[in-house]
Structure formats: structure tokens, C-alpha cells
Design an enzyme around this catalytic site. Structure first.
Site, PDB file in Angstrom:
ATOM      1  N   GLU A 205       0.399  -7.370   2.832  1.00 28.90           N
ATOM      2  CA  GLU A 205       0.227  -6.480   3.980  1.00 28.90           C
ATOM      3  C   GLU A 205       0.661  -7.203   5.236  1.00 28.90           C
ATOM      4  O   GLU A 205       0.209  -8.329   5.498  1.00 28.90           O
ATOM      5  CB  GLU A 205      -1.229  -6.028   4.102  1.00 28.90           C
ATOM      6  CG  GLU A 205      -1.548  -4.874   3.178  1.00 28.90           C
ATOM      7  CD  GLU A 205      -2.938  -4.296   3.389  1.00 28.90           C
ATOM      8  OE1 GLU A 205      -3.685  -4.788   4.270  1.00 28.90           O
ATOM      9  OE2 GLU A 205      -3.275  -3.355   2.648  1.00 28.90           O
TER      10      GLU A 205
ATOM     11  N   SER B   2      -5.534   5.375  -0.287  1.00 26.62           N
ATOM     12  CA  SER B   2      -5.315   3.929  -0.380  1.00 26.62           C
ATOM     13  C   SER B   2      -6.529   3.235  -0.995  1.00 26.62           C
ATOM     14  O   SER B   2      -7.664   3.458  -0.580  1.00 26.62           O
ATOM     15  CB  SER B   2      -5.048   3.384   1.017  1.00 26.62           C
ATOM     16  OG  SER B   2      -4.858   2.008   0.948  1.00 26.62           O
ATOM     17  N   SER B   3      -6.275   2.406  -2.012  1.00 25.53           N
ATOM     18  CA  SER B   3      -7.384   1.658  -2.619  1.00 25.53           C
ATOM     19  C   SER B   3      -7.773   0.547  -1.650  1.00 25.53           C
ATOM     20  O   SER B   3      -6.927  -0.264  -1.281  1.00 25.53           O
ATOM     21  CB  SER B   3      -6.960   1.033  -3.939  1.00 25.53           C
ATOM     22  OG  SER B   3      -6.045   1.862  -4.608  1.00 25.53           O
TER      23      SER B   3
ATOM     24  N   THR C 253      -1.719   2.466  -7.917  1.00 22.80           N
ATOM     25  CA  THR C 253      -2.862   3.155  -8.503  1.00 22.80           C
ATOM     26  C   THR C 253      -2.392   4.292  -9.412  1.00 22.80           C
ATOM     27  O   THR C 253      -2.937   4.488 -10.496  1.00 22.80           O
ATOM     28  CB  THR C 253      -3.789   3.671  -7.383  1.00 22.80           C
ATOM     29  OG1 THR C 253      -4.148   2.547  -6.594  1.00 22.80           O
ATOM     30  CG2 THR C 253      -5.025   4.320  -7.933  1.00 22.80           C
TER      31      THR C 253
ATOM     32  N   SER D 195       0.831  -1.194   0.000  1.00 23.65           N
ATOM     33  CA  SER D 195       0.000   0.000   0.000  1.00 23.65           C
ATOM     34  C   SER D 195       0.876   1.259   0.000  1.00 23.65           C
ATOM     35  O   SER D 195       1.787   1.382   0.806  1.00 23.65           O
ATOM     36  CB  SER D 195      -0.877  -0.028   1.234  1.00 23.65           C
ATOM     37  OG  SER D 195      -1.677   1.105   1.253  1.00 23.65           O
ATOM     38  N   GLY D 196       0.605   2.152  -0.926  1.00 26.05           N
ATOM     39  CA  GLY D 196       1.365   3.402  -0.994  1.00 26.05           C
ATOM     40  C   GLY D 196       2.585   3.311  -1.896  1.00 26.05           C
ATOM     41  O   GLY D 196       3.343   4.265  -2.024  1.00 26.05           O
TER      42      GLY D 196
ATOM     43  N   GLY E 175      -1.055  -5.159  -2.428  1.00 28.54           N
ATOM     44  CA  GLY E 175       0.154  -5.953  -2.240  1.00 28.54           C
ATOM     45  C   GLY E 175       0.148  -6.605  -0.872  1.00 28.54           C
ATOM     46  O   GLY E 175      -0.805  -6.445  -0.092  1.00 28.54           O
TER      47      GLY E 175
ATOM     48  N   ASN F   4      -1.184   5.376   3.248  1.00 32.19           N
ATOM     49  CA  ASN F   4      -1.425   6.065   1.983  1.00 32.19           C
ATOM     50  C   ASN F   4      -2.670   6.931   2.135  1.00 32.19           C
ATOM     51  O   ASN F   4      -3.702   6.452   2.594  1.00 32.19           O
ATOM     52  CB  ASN F   4      -1.633   4.997   0.902  1.00 32.19           C
ATOM     53  CG  ASN F   4      -1.824   5.596  -0.484  1.00 32.19           C
ATOM     54  OD1 ASN F   4      -1.966   6.804  -0.639  1.00 32.19           O
ATOM     55  ND2 ASN F   4      -1.846   4.748  -1.493  1.00 32.19           N
TER      56      ASN F   4
HETATM   57  P1  ADP Z   1      -0.937   2.339  -4.033  1.00 27.99           P
HETATM   58  O1  ADP Z   1      -2.044   2.315  -5.019  1.00 27.99           O
HETATM   59  O2  ADP Z   1       0.181   1.456  -4.377  1.00 27.99           O
HETATM   60  O3  ADP Z   1      -1.399   2.139  -2.636  1.00 27.99           O
HETATM   61  P2  ADP Z   1      -0.769   5.045  -4.836  1.00 27.99           P
HETATM   62  O4  ADP Z   1      -0.625   4.809  -6.272  1.00 27.99           O
HETATM   63  O5  ADP Z   1      -2.090   5.486  -4.331  1.00 27.99           O
HETATM   64  O6  ADP Z   1      -0.304   3.792  -4.024  1.00 27.99           O
HETATM   65  O7  ADP Z   1       0.341   6.112  -4.443  1.00 27.99           O
HETATM   66  C1  ADP Z   1       0.409   6.707  -3.171  1.00 27.99           C
HETATM   67  C2  ADP Z   1       0.874   8.127  -3.286  1.00 27.99           C
HETATM   68  O8  ADP Z   1       2.226   8.160  -3.695  1.00 27.99           O
HETATM   69  C3  ADP Z   1       0.122   8.920  -4.330  1.00 27.99           C
HETATM   70  O9  ADP Z   1      -1.020   9.517  -3.790  1.00 27.99           O
HETATM   71  C4  ADP Z   1       1.141   9.936  -4.761  1.00 27.99           C
HETATM   72  O10 ADP Z   1       1.152  11.007  -3.856  1.00 27.99           O
HETATM   73  C5  ADP Z   1       2.466   9.222  -4.597  1.00 27.99           C
HETATM   74  N1  ADP Z   1       2.944   8.636  -5.881  1.00 27.99           N
HETATM   75  C6  ADP Z   1       2.805   7.400  -6.339  1.00 27.99           C
HETATM   76  N2  ADP Z   1       3.379   7.237  -7.543  1.00 27.99           N
HETATM   77  C7  ADP Z   1       3.913   8.411  -7.876  1.00 27.99           C
HETATM   78  C8  ADP Z   1       4.653   8.915  -9.000  1.00 27.99           C
HETATM   79  N3  ADP Z   1       4.967   8.141 -10.036  1.00 27.99           N
HETATM   80  N4  ADP Z   1       5.042  10.197  -8.986  1.00 27.99           N
HETATM   81  C9  ADP Z   1       4.739  10.999  -7.951  1.00 27.99           C
HETATM   82  N5  ADP Z   1       4.063  10.587  -6.863  1.00 27.99           N
HETATM   83  C10 ADP Z   1       3.641   9.320  -6.808  1.00 27.99           C
HETATM   84 MG    MG Z   2      -3.978   1.989  -4.735  1.00 25.66          MG
END
Ligand code: ADP
Ligand code: MG
Length: 953
Positions: free
Chosen positions: A407, A176-177, A128, A123-124, A405, A173
Site C-alpha cells: 500500500e 476491502s478486506s 478476496t 487493494s481491489g 498487498g 475497494n
Molecule cells: P482485494 O481483495 O484484492 O482487495 P477484491 O477481491 O475484494 O479485491 O475485489 C474487488 C472488486 O473487484 C470485487 O468486489 C469485484 O467487484 C471485482 N472483482 C474482483 N475480481 C473479479 C473477477 N474475477 N471477476 C469480476 N469482478 C471481480
Molecule cells: Mg480483499
């Protein structure tokens, strides 16, 4: 570093991945397979660290992309970046998400084979975000049309809506999804996105009623309260403050600085319209969101018997209205439970705890089912309408999997169990598919496959999912069996059934040492990624996911169209027990695996660099952990088991041909043979490489690095040589160029001069010719032959005349006119004379005029009559010949009253002897006076004159 490609398909110098090798000391390697020490986790992490420090967040393991969340905006997602990756071979550009996206897209188009991109990480870690960026890449780079634009919009806009309902702020996050998502994008034969479909997995419903400290409920609640218009909130019976709602304050952080709920509300509201929600559907949907908040505020108090009673009538009123159910029925069903015992329906009151449980279960059920309904609704709006060619499957799909992923928390519950099981399955798929593709490549290249040692996690998957013996089966059994099944009895059952499994452990089964780290309510699974200890508390409830029957009934009677679709009446009559949550999840995962297996996969492995969501912080411990449980070392080992590097013969030869005299500058034979000659010349040992059908396989990176170093040296010497040659060549070229320029200018100028001279000569000849002809015809009347001549003569006469006009009236000269101008000349002459006379007369002074008049008179009198008259003509007349001072004063006195008009000295000759005596003759007003000195000698009055005679002085 720049790895710009020379454009797809061009034969120009390609700056390939290998060019990064030269810069390898500075930013590590951009493909982990080139790590010399590929088994060293430390080397792996060091490479990640070096690159992360330089904002190079992407690195490959072969075709797998490893991505480290930068937690800051990097300038690598612009349209120009997208264009750079479009249609360019994987290795030609630096590692990027877009390279993966483009590669999958191209395979889809060229091989017409369905693709999928699997994005994993904790997560984070950025899953996404990666999914969204890939979708954007397709939206920008794929062909478009009016209809396709709508689909693109819908694909993109489905995100904010699903995120509003399915994402929440967690400790890990802020967005977080809380559900797994698999999205298929459909492309038509032109490669344009024409439709899509989303599968959702296991929404974390428990969040609706409870959040841990520092976490929030799903975004939509806060967005609605913050952004909803007054009118809307009034209709929904809501107050603006999240503090008013029990379900929103469990985590005590309704407001988060990184989240702008008000703004997000606007985005979601717009997105709902784009994915074809009409106003009444939006109202129905928001009514449900509001009803969950009201439900959370329903409170109970116990009566004397300990039975729960609803104390918040107001909430029931709102609920009844929003859910369109009968208020009293709803109230009753919240505090009673309907059971069927021995074929009879029995109603039993609930105690306080049970009533709260029932309320929360209803809230979860309503929200969870609405979420699934929402996904369905989105799918309807994304569905590809086959239109022109019904029945003809003309589309291919590309799937994007953004799923939770691994946890591992302090306390891990049912949700973590499911999530980690899911990852176990994905890992299995990943290993199988990467191994398979490696093996297939070796086979197709005709190279002997050397078995690779790897950990097969099938044993763990089996532990969880096997029929009858697996953990899920045992859990289901406990949920279904009659009697007092509890979480503890489930744990005991587990211990009984899987006690000998090498990946399973409980307090009871553990040895003395390990036992300390395990509670009595816990079991531990040794996942491929590491150990996770789960607490069994809540497993049964969550797996049962039960909603009391009468609540279900009440919902089935709802007139809210969405609730009505979510609660199907057949559920009530269906005697079969609904599937448990774990089994549902297991089945949907198994379907997902089937979907993924049928497609060609690509992988993006996301890593989170620190727990503080901070930029530029590389927490090594945290990262090492992820590298381990993402199985990256294993992945690298598999990829490196045989050969570190492989490239098509053409590409290899093109890059290194300068290292061998036989292949430089061109090799005319087959590339295969060229490479054979080349590597022989380079002294590759037989164990260092293999020649496949289309590719060369190199076992160790050091072989490649040595070749790369040689290339560098060669390039430098070539460059020096070329520079020298070039300098000489350049100077000569410059000289020749200047010489050429000078000659050009010279010849051009000469030409111009020559042409001018020739034209002048020609004009002269013509003039002379015309002149002669004109002369010959000069006496003819005006005709073409003589007109030039005549005009010229006339012109030259007039010009001559202009220059030689007579200067005064006495000047009698006049140029001789040509015959044709005699008359004009005469007229001009007269005019000229008149003009001169006139201007002479104009200039004449009055005195002179008087003189002339007197001369005229004199002429009339004397001309021809007096001998010396002609001599006197030029002499001017004067008024007097003696001034008053020459006349004696006495005389003047005597003539006092008479003005002297004229005085002249005269001589008197004596009569005798003719002696000359000087006298003065004065003519006055009235008389002639002769003066001798001071005496008036004689005076004759004019009256006495009788005539005049001509006498000399
Ligand atoms: P996940 O889906 O894996 O839990 P996210 O995709 O929601 O994580 O990403 C968490 C945070 O990290 C986002 O809200 C953003 O602030 C930052 N982030 C993720 N990927 C990038 C990227 N490629 N560039 C800049 N910031 C990013
Ligand atoms: Mg996500």
C-alpha cells in the site's frame, strides 16, 4: 481461442498450451516466458493489455498466475468451466484460477504434500474474489458426503461473516478486506474437505473510530441498522439511521450504491446460523456491535477544573445494559485513569482529549477482540473432528493466503508500515521458493544450474525486523522506556540507529535534492517494490495499543459471555507488559512464514487495471507500478534465466513428431531418443537446448516458435494430402457402401419372394394330397382323411348352388348334390321352390289373379272336353270384345237401363244357304241380346234359359 483438452489421460490429440502460439499475434502469449523480449517491461505490459482487451484476464509466468481484475462479470466461472479444469494438466487448458486450484489439489492428493496458494496484489486487485472462487471450485469439484457438505457450507459461509466484520468500503475497494487472512482447508484421504482453520492478521481497528472521506466503517454496522428487525433494533437501543452514530459518519458516505446492506444482512444472518451460532450468541454478538455505536456517541464536557464529564447519560445506560456492566463503573472508568505509581494505585481524572482517547481505545479494543473471538468461533465450527481414527493424522491441508498487498498512499502510517513489511516478507519467501524450485528442477533433471541474478530483499526485512537494530525493535524500545517518549523521539532514535542503511532515509539524512520530498515527521523506506514515505505520527500509540487499566477491569467484569472471553482477568494481574502491536505482528508473520515454508506454494498475483473500479479500462501507469512492485519482471527473469520452455519428452514428441520422417508416424524407441533425433533433424544448435532426464529444455522462445511455425506448415500440407486421400477414400467408401446396401436389399427381397413361392407350393401340394386322400375315402364316414375333401365338396356344391339357383318356378334345373348332401339338397330345393312361389304370389296383381282364377274355372270346365282348349289357355280373358263405340247408339239407347257386361261380334248363318251375317251378341245384366246393326233382333232373358250347350262362336 479454445484450448480444450482431450480429456485427462487420453492419448488423443492434446491441444496443449503450445497451440496458443499460433494465435500469439492476436492475444499475445498465455505464458510470459514465451515473450521474446522478456526483459522489456513494455512488452510485458503490452501482452497484458492485449489479453485484457479480449477479456483474457489470466496469464502465466511459468506456474505463477497473473490475474487482472476485469471489474465485470465474465462467463468463466460456471460449473462447466470448473469441470473443464478438473484433473487436467496445467498446460492443456487456457490459464485460469481453476488450473492453479486443481493443480494444487492434485499435488496434495498424489504426493500427499500440504499445499498453499498465495494470493497477493494491492487493494481491489481481486484477491478476496480469487480466494472465494477457489473455495467454490473445491466445494463443487471435491468428493462429497453429508458431513462434507456441512463442512463445505461452513467454509463458504465463514466468508460473509468475516467480511461483514472485517471488510469495509475504502476508496480503493467497496469491499476491502481490512485484515489479513490465511485459511487452511483440510482434506481427508479421499480428497474431501473435512475441516478448516483460519488465521487472521492485523485488523485495521482504527477504522472503528475513524474513516477517511469517502470510506466507511466495517460493513456489519450498516448491515445491522439497515437490515435488523425493528424488535432487534429496539432491544439494542438503535435507530435505523447511520447518520445518528458518530462512528459511522466520519467518511460521510454511509450509503454506497454498489452495496446492498439490507440484503447482505440477510446473508450474514443466515451464515451465522450455518457456522453454528445459536440465537443467544447472535444476540450477544450484536449487543457488542451496538455497544460500539453507543460508545461512539458518548460525549464529554469539561468542568471548571478542565476534567471531562460524561454528558450523555442515555448512552451509558444502553452501554451498561448491552455490555452487562455496571453503568456508574463504566462512566467513571471512561473519565478516569488508574495508574500504579510507587506500588500505590492512583486515580486521576482525564481531560477532554484523554477521555475521548480512552473512549475510542475502548471501542477499538472491544471490536478488535470480538473480531478475534469471531475467528476462533468460526474455527471451532470448522474444526475437523477426527472421529473414527483418533490420533491418526489422515488429513492434508491446502492453505489460501489472502493478505493485503503493498500500500502506498499520500499519507502512510503505522498500518501501511506493517502491511508493507508483510509484503516484503512474502516477497522474500516468493523469491526463495521460486528460485529454489527452479534450482531443484534443474538438479533433478541433471542440468547445470546457472546462478541467477536477483534482488534479495533480505536487507530490507532485516532493516525492519532485526533484533535491537531493526525499526520494530527501536519502536518498541521507545514505547517501553520511561520518560516522555513521543513519535518524534522515535524518529530521532531511528535516525541515530539506522542512519547508514541504504534503504532508509529521513529529512535529516537526505541530500539536498531528496530532502524536499520528505517532511520532518517522516521516514522513507526503499522497499523492493518502491519507495514509501511514512509519517511517524501515531506510531507509538498504535504500537502500544493501550487500554487504560480501569477500562480493562470494567470489561473483565462484563457478563456478556463474549466480552467476558475477550477480556481475560489474568491480563490484569500479569506484570509483564503485553506485546506491542508491531511485535505481535512480526511474530505472527514469522509463524506464517514457517507455515508457508512447510508447504508447496502456488502463486496468484492480482493486478488492478484502474483506480475507478471500471471495466475495460487499462491504466498503464497504474499497472506498470504494480508489475514492478509485485516483482513480476524479476519473477520472469528468474524463470527465463535458464530456459524459456521445458516439457516432458513424451509431450514434446507427441506434438512435434510429424516434423521428422524418423519419428513420424510413430517412434518405437524411448521418447528421450525420439526427441534427440527430432531436434537434430530440426537443426537445433547445441546452445539452444538441453536434454534433461525427463524433459527437454529450450532456451529461447524463438526456437520454439520456429518449430511451431514448421508444425503449422506441416499440418497444412498433411491436411491437404489427407483431404485428397480422404476425398477419394470417402467416395469409394460411399460407393461401396451403396453397392453393399443395394445387394443387401436385393438379396433380402429375393429371399422373401422365394420363401413366399415355396410356401405356396407347399400349401398346394398339401391341398392336392389331402384332396386325393379325401377322394379315396369319400364314401367313408367322416374321418380325418376325408374331412377336408368332404368339406370342400360340400362347400363347392353350396357355392355352385348359390351361383345356379333356379330363376323361376318353371325352371326345374338343380345341381346334382354329392351323396352326403342329398337330403339337404332336397330340403333346400323345396325351400327354394316355396320361396319362389311365395314371392311370385306376392308379386301377382289383382287383375292377374282374377285372370288366373278364371283360367282355373275354365280349365275345370274345358280341360279334356274341348279340342282347342289347350290353344286358348295362353290367351287372356278379356271383359268385352266390343267397345261401346262399336255398338250402335240406338241399341245402347234401347238398353239404357241395362249395363252391358260383355259384347262380342258373332256371325249368324242363315238356315238356308248358310249365308254368314254379321251380328253382335250382347250379354247384359238380365238377358242375352242379339243385335243386327241398329236393331235388337232377339232378346232372351236369363230367366228363360234352361241350359247351355257347347257351341263355337
Ligand atoms: P482485494 O481483495 O484484492 O482487495 P477484491 O477481491 O475484494 O479485491 O475485489 C474487488 C472488486 O473487484 C470485487 O468486489 C469485484 O467487484 C471485482 N472483482 C474482483 N475480481 C473479479 C473477477 N474475477 N471477476 C469480476 N469482478 C471481480
Ligand atoms: Mg480483499
Amino acid at each position: 481461442m479454445k484450448f480444450r483438452a482431450a480429456g485427462a489421460g487420453s492419448d488423443g490429440i492434446r491441444i496443449t498450451m503450445e497451440s496458443a502460439l499460433t494465435a500469439r499475434d492476436r492475444v499475445g502469449v498465455q505464458d510470459f516466458v514465451l515473450l521474446e523480449n522478456f526483459t522489456s517491461e513494455a512488452a510485458f505490459i503490452e501482452n497484458l493489455r492485449k489479453r485484457f482487451k479480449e477479456n483474457l484476464i489470466y496469464t502465466y509466468i511459468g506456474s505463477v498466475l497473473v490475474s487482472v481484475n476485469p471489474y465485470k462479470e465474465l462467463e468463466i466461472y460456471s460449473k462447466q468451466h470448473m469441470e473443464r479444469y478438473r484433473g487436467v494438466s496445467f498446460y492443456e487448458v487456457s490459464p485460469h484460477l481453476y488450473a492453479i486450484a486443481d493443480n494444487s489439489y492434485r499435488s496434495l492428493r498424489m504426493e500427499r504434500k500440504d499445499q498453499c496458494i498465495l494470493i497477493s496484489g494491492e487493494s481491489g486487485a481481486g484477491k478476496t474474489e480469487a480466494t472465494k472462487k477457489i473455495l467454490q471450485y473445491y466445494a463443487v469439484t471435491c468428493p462429497a458426503s453429508q458431513q462434507v457438505e456441512t463442512v463445505k457450507d461452513r467454509l463458504l459461509q465463514s466468508n460473509p461473516v468475516l467480511e461483514a466484520f472485517g471488510n469495509a468500503k475504502t476508496l480503493r475497494n467497496d469491499n476491502s478486506s481490512r485484515f489479513g487472512k490465511y485459511m487452511d482447508v483440510q482434506f481427508d484421504y479421499r480428497g474431501a474437505p473435512v475441516g478448516g482453520h483460519i488465521l487472521n492478521y492485523l485488523l485495521e481497528k482504527s477504522r472503528v473510530v475513524h474513516q477517511n472521506h469517502g470510506e466507511r466503517n466495517f460493513h456489519i454496522f450498516y448491515q445491522l441498522l439497515e437490515g435488523g428487525e425493528e424488535d432487534l433494533l429496539r432491544r439494542l437501543g438503535l435507530e435505523k439511521s447511520p447518520q445518528q452514530y458518530h462512528y459511522l459518519v466520519k467518511g460521510q458516505c454511509a450509503r454506497v450504491s454498489s452495496i446492498n446492506d439490507k440484503n447482505d444482512w440477510k446473508i450474514v444472518r443466515r451464515a451465522l446460523t450455518i457456522i453454528s451460532f445459536n440465537d443467544s450468541e447472535v444476540e450477544d454478538l450484536l449487543s457488542i456491535v451496538a455497544s460500539v455505536l453507543h460508545l461512539g456517541n458518548v460525549q464529554f464536557a469539561a468542568d471548571e477544573q478542565g476534567n471531562a464529564q460524561v454528558t450523555t447519560e442515555n448512552q451509558i445506560k444502553y452501554l451498561a445494559r448491552l455490555l452487562a456492566v455496571e453503568g456508574s463503573v463504566l462512566r467513571d472508568s471512561l473519565i478516569h485513569k488508574k495508574i500504579i505509581a510507587k506500588g500505590e494505585e492512583l486515580i486521576s481524572p482525564l481531560n477532554l482529549e484523554q477521555a475521548a482517547y480512552a473512549r475510542d481505545a475502548l471501542a477499538k479494543a472491544i471490536y478488535g477482540r470480538t473480531f478475534s473471538w469471531l475467528v476462533n468461533k468460526v474455527n471451532k465450527s470448522l474444526a475437523y473432528k477426527e472421529g473414527e481414527f483418533p490420533g491418526w493424522r489422515s488429513t492434508t491441508v491446502l492453505g489460501l493466503l489472502d493478505i493485503y498487498g503493498f500500500e502506498v498512499f499520500q499519507h502512510n502510517s503505522f498500518e501501511q508500515f506493517c502491511i508493507n513489511y508483510c509484503n516484503e516478507k512474502l516477497q522474500q519467501l516468493f523469491i526463495e521458493l521460486t528460485l529454489k524450485s527452479e534450482q531443484e528442477e534443474y538438479e533433478s533433471e541433471g542440468i547445470a544450474w546457472e546462478p541467477v541474478q536477483y534482488f534479495n530483499n533480505k536487507i530490507i526485512c532485516d532493516l525492519v525486523e532485526e533484533k535491537f537494530k531493526g525499526i520494530i525493535s527501536i519502536l518498541d524500545e521507545e514505547c517501553l522506556r520511561p520518560g516522555d517518549a513521543t513519535d518524534t523521539t522515535f524518529l530521532e532514535k531511528l535516525e541515530e540507529t539506522v542512519k547508514n542503511h541504504p534503504h532508509f532515509l529521513t529529512h535529516k539524512l537526505a541530500d539536498q535534492k531528496t530532502r524536499k520530498s520528505l517532511g520532518r515527521e517522516e521516514f522513507r523506506l526503499l522497499h523492493y517494490a518502491g519507495e514509501v514515505t511514512y509519517s511517524v505520527a501515531g506510531f507509538l500509540d498504535k504500537n502500544n495499543d493501550l487500554l487504560f487499566r480501569n477500562l480493562k477491569e470494567t470489561m473483565c467484569n462484563s457478563e456478556n459471555p463474549i466480552i467476558n472471553q475477550c477480556f481475560d482477568r489474568t491480563e490484569l494481574t500479569d506484570k509483564k507488559r503485553p506485546e506491542t502491536a508491531a511485535t505481535q505482528f512480526k511474530n505472527s508473520l514469522s509463524k506464517l512464514m514457517e507455515i508457508l515454508m512447510s508447504k508447496e506454494p502456488s502463486y496468484i498475483r492480482c493486478i488492478k487495471p484502474n483506480d475507478a473500479k471500471q471495466a475495460d479500462r487499462f491504466d498503464e501507469v497504474l499497472i506498470r507500478h504494480q508489475v514492478k512492485y509485485l516483482g513480476l519482471m524479476e519473477n520472469l527473469r528468474v524463470r527465463r534465466a535458464g530456459f524459456a520452455y521445458r516439457r516432458k519428452y513424451e509431450v514434446f514428441l507427441q506434438r512435434y513428431k510429424s516434423l521428422c520422417p524418423e519419428t513420424w508416424p510413430t517412434w518405437d524407441g524411448r521418447p528421450h531418443d525420439g526427441v534427440a533425433v527430432l531436434v537434430k533433424h530440426l537443426g537445433y544448435k547445441p546452445e539452444e537446448y538441453k536434454m534433461g532426464r525427463t524433459k527437454i529444455f529450450i532456451r529461447f522462445p524463438k526456437t520454439l516458435f520456429a518449430t511451431e511455425d514448421a508444425l503449422e506448415v506441416r499440418k497444412q500440407s498433411l491436411a491437404t494430402k489427407m483431404q485428397a486421400t480422404w476425398r477419394g477414400f470417402y467416395r469409394r467408401k460411399k460407393f461401396l457402401h451403396m453397392k453393399h446396401s443395394a445387394i443387401t436389399i436385393q438379396s433380402w427381397w429375393r429371399g422373401t419372394l422365394g420363401r413366399r413361392k415355396a410356401a405356396k407350393k407347399k400349401r398346394a401340394v398339401e391341398t392336392i394330397r389331402r384332396f386325393i386322400k379325401g377322394f379315396i375315402y369319400r364314401n367313408y364316414p367322416r374321418c380325418p382323411e376325408n374331412e377336408y375333401f368332404l368339406d370342400y365338396i360340400r362347400f363347392s356344391f353350396l357355392m355352385n348352388l348359390k351361383r345356379n339357383l333356379p330363376k323361376n318356378v318353371l325352371d326345374k334345373s338343380w345341381p346334382t348334390p354329392p351323396p352326403s348332401l342329398c337330403e339337404a339338397s332336397q330340403l333346400l330345393r323345396q325351400l327354394c321352390m316355396q320361396n319362389m312361389v311365395w314371392s311370385y304370389c306376392k308379386r301377382i296383381s289383382p287383375e292377374w289373379k282374377q285372370q288366373l282364377e278364371q283360367k282355373v274355372i275354365a280349365s275345370e270346365i274345358f280341360k279334356g272336353k274341348k279340342d282347342n282348349y289347350p290353344q286358348s289357355v295362353p290367351r287372356l280373358f278379356i271383359n268385352t270384345r266390343l267397345g261401346n263405340e262399336e255398338i250402335n247408339a240406338k241399341v245402347l239407347q234401347a238398353l239404357e237401363n241395362e249395363a252391358i257386361k260383355y259384347a262380342v261380334p258373332v256371325i249368324k248363318y242363315d238356315r238356308k244357304g248358310y249365308k254368314a251375317r254379321a251380328r253382335q251378341l250382347l250379354l247384359t245384366q238380365n238377358a242375352v241380346v242379339i243385335v243386327e246393326e241398329s236393331k235388337i233382333k232377339q232378346r232372351i232373358d236369363y230367366a228363360n234359359l234352361t241350359g247351355r250347350c257347347c257351341a263355337s262362336e
